[in-house]
Motif scaffolding. Structure first.
Motif, PDB file in Angstrom:
ATOM      1  N   GLU A 200       0.406  37.097  12.471  1.00  0.00           N
ATOM      2  CA  GLU A 200       0.613  37.409  11.056  1.00  0.00           C
ATOM      3  C   GLU A 200      -0.319  38.514  10.566  1.00  0.00           C
ATOM      4  O   GLU A 200      -0.145  39.038   9.474  1.00  0.00           O
ATOM      5  N   GLY A 201      -1.320  38.845  11.378  1.00  0.00           N
ATOM      6  CA  GLY A 201      -2.297  39.844  10.970  1.00  0.00           C
ATOM      7  C   GLY A 201      -3.703  39.356  11.290  1.00  0.00           C
ATOM      8  O   GLY A 201      -3.922  38.179  11.574  1.00  0.00           O
ATOM      9  N   PRO A 202      -4.695  40.242  11.272  1.00  0.00           N
ATOM     10  CA  PRO A 202      -6.057  39.857  11.634  1.00  0.00           C
ATOM     11  C   PRO A 202      -6.748  39.047  10.535  1.00  0.00           C
ATOM     12  O   PRO A 202      -6.439  39.184   9.355  1.00  0.00           O
ATOM     13  N   ALA A 203      -7.685  38.214  10.963  1.00  0.00           N
ATOM     14  CA  ALA A 203      -8.557  37.487  10.033  1.00  0.00           C
ATOM     15  C   ALA A 203      -9.990  37.782  10.444  1.00  0.00           C
ATOM     16  O   ALA A 203     -10.345  37.680  11.625  1.00  0.00           O
ATOM     17  N   ALA A 204     -10.805  38.168   9.481  1.00  0.00           N
ATOM     18  CA  ALA A 204     -12.197  38.511   9.764  1.00  0.00           C
ATOM     19  C   ALA A 204     -13.133  37.626   8.967  1.00  0.00           C
ATOM     20  O   ALA A 204     -12.883  37.333   7.787  1.00  0.00           O
ATOM     21  N   LEU A 205     -14.206  37.195   9.619  1.00  0.00           N
ATOM     22  CA  LEU A 205     -15.299  36.490   8.966  1.00  0.00           C
ATOM     23  C   LEU A 205     -16.556  37.335   9.123  1.00  0.00           C
ATOM     24  O   LEU A 205     -16.962  37.655  10.248  1.00  0.00           O
ATOM     25  N   LEU A 206     -17.159  37.701   7.993  1.00  0.00           N
ATOM     26  CA  LEU A 206     -18.341  38.556   8.004  1.00  0.00           C
ATOM     27  C   LEU A 206     -19.510  37.786   7.409  1.00  0.00           C
ATOM     28  O   LEU A 206     -19.407  37.271   6.285  1.00  0.00           O
ATOM     29  N   PRO A 207     -20.632  37.659   8.119  1.00  0.00           N
ATOM     30  CA  PRO A 207     -21.766  36.913   7.573  1.00  0.00           C
ATOM     31  C   PRO A 207     -22.290  37.552   6.291  1.00  0.00           C
ATOM     32  O   PRO A 207     -22.550  38.756   6.251  1.00  0.00           O
ATOM     33  N   LYS A 208     -22.431  36.748   5.261  1.00  0.00           N
ATOM     34  CA  LYS A 208     -22.886  37.253   3.962  1.00  0.00           C
ATOM     35  C   LYS A 208     -23.773  36.193   3.325  1.00  0.00           C
ATOM     36  O   LYS A 208     -23.286  35.155   2.884  1.00  0.00           O
ATOM     37  N   GLY A 209     -25.070  36.444   3.294  1.00  0.00           N
ATOM     38  CA  GLY A 209     -25.990  35.427   2.815  1.00  0.00           C
ATOM     39  C   GLY A 209     -25.936  34.228   3.740  1.00  0.00           C
ATOM     40  O   GLY A 209     -26.033  34.356   4.958  1.00  0.00           O
ATOM     41  N   ASP A 210     -25.755  33.038   3.167  1.00  0.00           N
ATOM     42  CA  ASP A 210     -25.606  31.847   4.013  1.00  0.00           C
ATOM     43  C   ASP A 210     -24.145  31.439   4.155  1.00  0.00           C
ATOM     44  O   ASP A 210     -23.834  30.344   4.615  1.00  0.00           O
ATOM     45  N   ARG A 211     -23.242  32.336   3.755  1.00  0.00           N
ATOM     46  CA  ARG A 211     -21.808  32.083   3.842  1.00  0.00           C
ATOM     47  C   ARG A 211     -21.142  33.157   4.683  1.00  0.00           C
ATOM     48  O   ARG A 211     -21.798  34.015   5.282  1.00  0.00           O
ATOM     49  N   TYR A 212     -19.827  33.118   4.676  1.00  0.00           N
ATOM     50  CA  TYR A 212     -19.019  34.172   5.286  1.00  0.00           C
ATOM     51  C   TYR A 212     -18.160  34.829   4.201  1.00  0.00           C
ATOM     52  O   TYR A 212     -17.650  34.151   3.297  1.00  0.00           O
ATOM     53  N   ALA A 213     -17.998  36.141   4.302  1.00  0.00           N
ATOM     54  CA  ALA A 213     -16.949  36.833   3.550  1.00  0.00           C
ATOM     55  C   ALA A 213     -15.695  36.812   4.415  1.00  0.00           C
ATOM     56  O   ALA A 213     -15.728  37.211   5.579  1.00  0.00           O
ATOM     57  N   LEU A 214     -14.613  36.320   3.858  1.00  0.00           N
ATOM     58  CA  LEU A 214     -13.354  36.190   4.586  1.00  0.00           C
ATOM     59  C   LEU A 214     -12.382  37.283   4.176  1.00  0.00           C
ATOM     60  O   LEU A 214     -12.229  37.574   2.983  1.00  0.00           O
ATOM     61  N   VAL A 215     -11.743  37.899   5.166  1.00  0.00           N
ATOM     62  CA  VAL A 215     -10.605  38.800   4.938  1.00  0.00           C
ATOM     63  C   VAL A 215      -9.456  38.264   5.776  1.00  0.00           C
ATOM     64  O   VAL A 215      -9.439  38.412   7.001  1.00  0.00           O
ATOM     65  N   TRP A 216      -8.503  37.624   5.120  1.00  0.00           N
ATOM     66  CA  TRP A 216      -7.379  36.969   5.791  1.00  0.00           C
ATOM     67  C   TRP A 216      -6.130  37.786   5.504  1.00  0.00           C
ATOM     68  O   TRP A 216      -5.659  37.852   4.370  1.00  0.00           O
ATOM     69  N   THR A 217      -5.605  38.445   6.533  1.00  0.00           N
ATOM     70  CA  THR A 217      -4.428  39.292   6.372  1.00  0.00           C
ATOM     71  C   THR A 217      -3.157  38.485   6.601  1.00  0.00           C
ATOM     72  O   THR A 217      -3.050  37.744   7.582  1.00  0.00           O
ATOM     73  N   ALA A 218      -2.207  38.644   5.695  1.00  0.00           N
ATOM     74  CA  ALA A 218      -0.928  37.947   5.815  1.00  0.00           C
ATOM     75  C   ALA A 218       0.158  38.802   5.176  1.00  0.00           C
ATOM     76  O   ALA A 218      -0.126  39.794   4.499  1.00  0.00           O
ATOM     77  N   SER A 219       1.412  38.427   5.398  1.00  0.00           N
ATOM     78  CA  SER A 219       2.515  39.139   4.750  1.00  0.00           C
ATOM     79  C   SER A 219       2.372  39.003   3.237  1.00  0.00           C
ATOM     80  O   SER A 219       1.696  38.093   2.735  1.00  0.00           O
ATOM     81  N   ASN A 220       3.006  39.901   2.516  1.00  0.00           N
ATOM     82  CA  ASN A 220       2.885  39.874   1.058  1.00  0.00           C
ATOM     83  C   ASN A 220       3.243  38.505   0.481  1.00  0.00           C
ATOM     84  O   ASN A 220       2.516  37.958  -0.364  1.00  0.00           O
ATOM     85  N   ALA A 221       4.359  37.934   0.934  1.00  0.00           N
ATOM     86  CA  ALA A 221       4.802  36.645   0.393  1.00  0.00           C
ATOM     87  C   ALA A 221       3.823  35.530   0.769  1.00  0.00           C
ATOM     88  O   ALA A 221       3.452  34.697  -0.069  1.00  0.00           O
ATOM     89  N   ASP A 222       3.387  35.494   2.024  1.00  0.00           N
ATOM     90  CA  ASP A 222       2.471  34.448   2.467  1.00  0.00           C
ATOM     91  C   ASP A 222       1.108  34.572   1.797  1.00  0.00           C
ATOM     92  O   ASP A 222       0.462  33.561   1.485  1.00  0.00           O
ATOM     93  N   ALA A 223       0.635  35.793   1.596  1.00  0.00           N
ATOM     94  CA  ALA A 223      -0.691  35.986   1.009  1.00  0.00           C
ATOM     95  C   ALA A 223      -0.766  35.392  -0.399  1.00  0.00           C
ATOM     96  O   ALA A 223      -1.752  34.738  -0.748  1.00  0.00           O
ATOM     97  N   GLN A 224       0.268  35.632  -1.190  1.00  0.00           N
ATOM     98  CA  GLN A 224       0.265  35.087  -2.553  1.00  0.00           C
ATOM     99  C   GLN A 224       0.267  33.566  -2.514  1.00  0.00           C
ATOM    100  O   GLN A 224      -0.423  32.902  -3.301  1.00  0.00           O
ATOM    101  N   ARG A 225       1.013  33.000  -1.596  1.00  0.00           N
ATOM    102  CA  ARG A 225       1.070  31.547  -1.468  1.00  0.00           C
ATOM    103  C   ARG A 225      -0.276  30.992  -1.015  1.00  0.00           C
ATOM    104  O   ARG A 225      -0.782  30.001  -1.556  1.00  0.00           O
ATOM    105  N   ILE A 226      -0.874  31.640  -0.012  1.00  0.00           N
ATOM    106  CA  ILE A 226      -2.164  31.184   0.519  1.00  0.00           C
ATOM    107  C   ILE A 226      -3.242  31.243  -0.562  1.00  0.00           C
ATOM    108  O   ILE A 226      -4.030  30.306  -0.730  1.00  0.00           O
ATOM    109  N   ALA A 227      -3.272  32.339  -1.294  1.00  0.00           N
ATOM    110  CA  ALA A 227      -4.310  32.501  -2.313  1.00  0.00           C
ATOM    111  C   ALA A 227      -4.191  31.461  -3.424  1.00  0.00           C
ATOM    112  O   ALA A 227      -5.200  31.092  -4.049  1.00  0.00           O
ATOM    113  N   ALA A 228      -2.976  30.995  -3.666  1.00  0.00           N
ATOM    114  CA  ALA A 228      -2.747  30.053  -4.763  1.00  0.00           C
ATOM    115  C   ALA A 228      -2.973  28.596  -4.354  1.00  0.00           C
ATOM    116  O   ALA A 228      -2.921  27.697  -5.209  1.00  0.00           O
ATOM    117  N   LEU A 229      -3.252  28.334  -3.074  1.00  0.00           N
ATOM    118  CA  LEU A 229      -3.443  26.949  -2.639  1.00  0.00           C
ATOM    119  C   LEU A 229      -4.683  26.328  -3.284  1.00  0.00           C
ATOM    120  O   LEU A 229      -5.690  27.016  -3.483  1.00  0.00           O
TER     121      LEU A 229
END
Length: 382
Positions: A200-229
């Motif tokens: 579906e596309g790449p997913a990246a986790l980047l260390p940021k402070g004591d957390r991770y910054a997430l970049v989750w790539t998905a199709s336009n339709a799936d991304a909107q659904r995922i973000a709204a969960l």
């Protein structure tokens, strides 16, 4: 009224424009910045991944040591879901203190804004440039309020937002969006980043402070659904998508989405005008190339301005030399990111096996690993 001056005029006071102005001053060239946003505009909430090469640029400008909330990336783990092949890059193998650094966009912009003020570089906020006319002698920038500002060189660093932006020479809509947020994992990140390729596309986790910054790539339709969960469902979906290398995902900040496209306009929009950063090229965030290429645009342009006689700044010969000098780095970054997205964002069996072999080769051949890592860190001149 036509206000004529000898200053280089930079459209856009974001990081790329600010770095260009500071680097020009080091070269003895005076610059002024015009920024459409007001001085008190709301801070951008994005996360930046800077390469070690970008750190060197900021260090030479006296900016790096003033940055706070910076998290180094010392290791990168690259894999593809559901298939063989893993590659691991480490800073020690490349001989650098870190492969990259993660920090809030607002942190960098605030420090650069202060650096411009400390350097006495003029910045006019709330000034939108509607049109740029150019001839062999100078560029004339027409502002929304009716002023005309002339310069031997207009540097467009506004991220391509201007109304006068030319059509791109080529573009590609990936039909993808990035879902971005910060996530907390059960296990500490230990300064390791992840690039996980999925159909579906790449997913990246980047260390940021004591957390991770997430970049989750998905199709336009799936991304909107995922973000709204809801949070619990989002964290479960992320665990299913990414896997358990960092244990469970236990918390997530509010999600945002951004469309992902490739757009290449090129550095030259005409005589006396040059485009840098996202105003010249916008690319997929996979491998974190776009912003770092933009900083190299700014640095190389300033260096070239310092190398030519003052009367040749902005001339056709200088701009042609700049475009030639940047072509390998920019086109290498554009081609590399586009290749990764198109080759890895599918589940075609022959390609899946070829990807696995490619990752295996990257893991077991040190010269190949060093070449790829240095290209990601320093660009085509690494």
């Amino acid at each position: 009224m036509d206000e004529r001056m000898n200053d280089v005029l930079i459209v856009g006071a974001g990081p790329v424009g600010a770095v260009c102005a500071l680097a020009l001053q080091q070269q003895g060239v005076t610059a002024r910045l015009l920024e459409a946003q007001p001085a008190d505009a709301r801070a951008d909430t994005r996360t930046l991944a800077l390469s070690y090469g970008s750190r060197l640029i900021l260090d030479r400008l006296g900016v790096w040591d003033k940055l706070e909330d910076v998290t180094p990336i010392t290791r990168i783990h690259i894999s593809q879901r559901g298939a063989l092949g893993v590659a691991r890059l480490t800073a020690d193998e490349v001989g650098v203190p870190a492969l990259g650094y993660v920090l809030p966009y607002a942190t960098l912009t605030a420090v650069l804004k202060q650096a411009l003020a400390d350097a006495g570089i003029a910045v006019e906020y709330g000034v939108a440039v509607g049109r740029i006319d150019a001839d062999a002698a100078h560029a004339t920038l027409h502002t929304a309020e009716g002023r005309a500002l002339a310069s031997p060189l207009a540097v467009v660093a506004d991220g391509g937002r201007g109304d006068d932006a030319p059509d791109p020479k080529f573009s590609r809509d990936y039909d993808q969006m990035a879902v971005v947020c910060e996530v907390q994992t059960e296990l500490p990140h230990a300064n390791q980043a992840y690039e996980r390729f999925t159909p579906e596309g790449p997913a990246a986790l980047l260390p940021k402070g004591d957390r991770y910054a997430l970049v989750w790539t998905a199709s336009n339709a799936d991304a909107q659904r995922i973000a709204a969960l809801p949070d619990a469902e989002f964290l479960a979906a992320l665990y299913s998508h990414f896997g358990g290398r960092q244990g469970r995902f236990v918390a997530a900040s509010p999600r945002k989405t951004f469309p992902l496209k490739l757009s290449y306009t090129g550095s030259e929009a005409g005589a006396r005008v040059v485009r840098i950063g996202n105003a010249a090229q916008t690319m997929h965030p996979v491998a974190g190339q776009g912003f770092n290429i933009g900083l190299r645009d700014a640095w190389e342009l300033a260096a070239l301005c310092g190398d030519v006689p003052p009367g040749e700044i902005g001339g056709a010969t200088m701009l042609s030399a700049y475009a030639r000098g940047r072509r390998a780095d920019v086109m290498g970054g554009v081609g590399f990111t586009d290749f990764l997205v198109r080759v890895f964002s599918n589940d075609i069996a022959p390609l899946r096996h070829a990807r696995g072999l490619g990752l295996l080769a990257l893991e077991v051949f040190p010269p190949l690993k060093s070449f790829v890592a240095r290209r990601m860190i320093f660009g085509a001149r690494g």
